[in-house]
Design an enzyme around this catalytic site. Structure first.
Site, short mmCIF file in Angstrom:
data_model
loop_
_atom_site.label_atom_id
_atom_site.label_comp_id
_atom_site.label_asym_id
_atom_site.label_seq_id
_atom_site.Cartn_x
_atom_site.Cartn_y
_atom_site.Cartn_z
CG ASP A 1 137.51 -74.45 -77.93
OD1 ASP A 1 138.05 -73.62 -77.19
OD2 ASP A 1 138.11 -75.01 -78.86
CE LYS A 2 138.91 -66.66 -78.05
NZ LYS A 2 140.40 -66.68 -78.24
CG HIS A 3 137.82 -69.98 -83.88
ND1 HIS A 3 139.05 -70.57 -84.08
CD2 HIS A 3 137.64 -69.13 -84.93
CE1 HIS A 3 139.57 -70.11 -85.21
NE2 HIS A 3 138.75 -69.24 -85.74
NE ARG B 1 140.23 -71.17 -98.14
CZ ARG B 1 140.14 -70.94 -96.84
NH1 ARG B 1 140.27 -71.94 -95.97
NH2 ARG B 1 139.92 -69.72 -96.40
CE LYS C 1 141.53 -75.49 -88.36
NZ LYS C 1 141.14 -75.04 -89.70
#
Length: 432
Positions: A74-76, A162, A181
């Site tokens: 995956d990529k984020h 937060r 996540k």
């Protein structure tokens, strides 16, 4: 543990694990969570503590497991404006033999969300249970969905705390939030797109590099091959901002080789995809991976995967052939022109993102409704020579007043000069 933070001592990893478990099961109160967040802002956790907190937040919910004949990758992205990279990259990776269970988010603030872009496609579903996600990924090669309530529940609680305690910018908590996540997807490899520049969450390059290093270090400590690429967000990733308009940019990249596609978007997809394929062991190195990604775009293989993904997730079965007909359009389109000829020297990219929100294409609050049709297209890029007969941009709006107000703000966000301008490099440092 809170006593350690009060005395400016980093908690032991086992204490952080217990705290994350308490966030997930409800035994830690919001007041305690707020005190923890404030304490971490004052006293950083350190590499070992950050890795332990991330792992515990991941393991406090559902973690996916796979049995596939290729790597799960995956990529984020840390967030930007006009960034529809995921819509092109996920199917391109799948066309190259990877499996991509991309869990994404919705936009909040000036940065757009991948799920909001996909919601512009009629019928496209991003909410589904884990078994359906795994079925689509195994059949199609990729899926782009939202997180279920069972994925990293500790992060959901801590993020809300937060937001109201002014601790969103803590590096340790950013890292734990992102990776708890992503690592719950059961990944073998992860590539991170860490933005810097006027439209980025962290506009300062030094801050972006520090975040990239912390993300890579923490992800690798939890057993996932990871790299980060620092990329430029001093102008949008594609020359369009807004949900349906960014889907158009993505579809042009997938289906229209040549002048219509955004060279900047394709270069970003190639760089991130090449690194991801190398991490997953599908190619010898990132350069070979970039060539493989490019070939998947040129041949139409990536576009075919995207079409199958759209159909599998509830969208039109003929979307690949008729995507221009299937996407909604704004009723008013206003063209913005330069007052005098010049060269685009600077773009306040954050302002462009804010304009999209003001038009109705983004959220100020979680429950805001989104108009998928509005935004900005045909945006002139840094270094481009423009005349008073060429558009600087086109504003897509619900009515004439909204279009006029947005056009004025966009005009002030673009600065022209008389001489040549060299834009910042799109692809910066790679951190492994």
């Amino acid at each position: 543990m809170l006593a350690d933070l009060r005395r400016d001592r980093a908690p032991a990893p086992e204490a952080l694990v217990a705290f994350a478990e308490g966030l997930a099961d409800g035994s830690v109160s919001d007041a305690q969570a707020g005190a923890f967040a404030m304490g971490v802002c004052r006293t950083p956790l350190g590499a070992a503590g950050r890795a332990a907190l991330t792992r515990a937040m991941r393991d406090g919910g559902e973690v996916l497991h796979w049995s596939l004949d290729g790597p799960v990758i995956d990529k984020h992205s840390t967030g930007g404006v006009g960034d529809c990279t995921s819509l092109v990259l996920a199917p391109a990776l799948a066309a190259c033999g990877a499996f991509v269970p991309m869990i994404s988010g919705r936009g909040l603030g000036h940065t757009g969300g991948t799920l909001d872009k996909l919601a512009a496609i009629p019928g496209f579903r991003t909410e589904m249970q884990t078994d359906e996600l795994q079925s689509i990924v195994s059949r199609v090669g990729c899926a782009i969905v939202g997180a279920t309530a069972d994925i990293a529940p500790a992060d959901r609680r801590l993020y809300a705390v937060r937001d109201v305690t002014g601790t969103v910018e803590s590096l340790d908590l950013i890292v734990a939030s992102i990776l708890s996540k992503k690592l719950a997807e059961g990944l073998e490899a992860l590539v991170l797109d860490v933005k810097t520049g006027s439209g980025a969450f962290m506009p300062d390059p030094a801050d972006a590099r520090a975040l990239a290093r912390a993300l890579v270090e923490t992800s690798q400590a939890n057993g996932v091959m990871t790299s980060a690429i620092v990329t430029d967000m001093s102008q949008p990733a594609a020359p369009a901002c807004g949900n349906a308009l960014e889907v158009i940019a993505a579809m042009e990249a997938l289906t229209e080789p040549g002048t219509r596609r955004s060279a900047r978007l394709v270069a970003l997809v190639r760089a991130l995809g090449g690194e991801a394929l190398a991490l997953g062991g599908l190619v010898a190195d990132a350069a070979a991976g970039a060539e493989k990604i490019g070939a998947a775009l040129e041949s139409g293989a990536a576009a075919e995967v995207f079409g199958r993904m759209v159909q599998a997730q509830g969208g039109p079965s003929d979307f690949l052939e008729r995507w221009r007909d299937r996407l909604p359009a704004a009723p008013v389109v206003a063209e913005l022109r330069a007052e005098a000829p010049g060269v685009v020297a600077e773009i306040d990219t954050r302002v462009l993102g804010e304009v999209v929100v003001e038009l109705g294409g983004g959220r100020r609050r979680e429950d805001d409704r989104i108009d998928p049709t509005v935004g900005i297209s045909h945006l002139a890029q840094l270094g481009a020579v423009v005349t008073d007969t060429q558009p600087l941009a086109r504003v897509h709006a619900a009515d004439g007043d909204a279009a006029a107000g947005a056009a004025e703000r966009v005009a002030h966000a673009i600065r022209l000069e008389g001489g040549a301008v060299t834009p910042p490099a799109l692809i910066g440092e790679t951190i492994r």
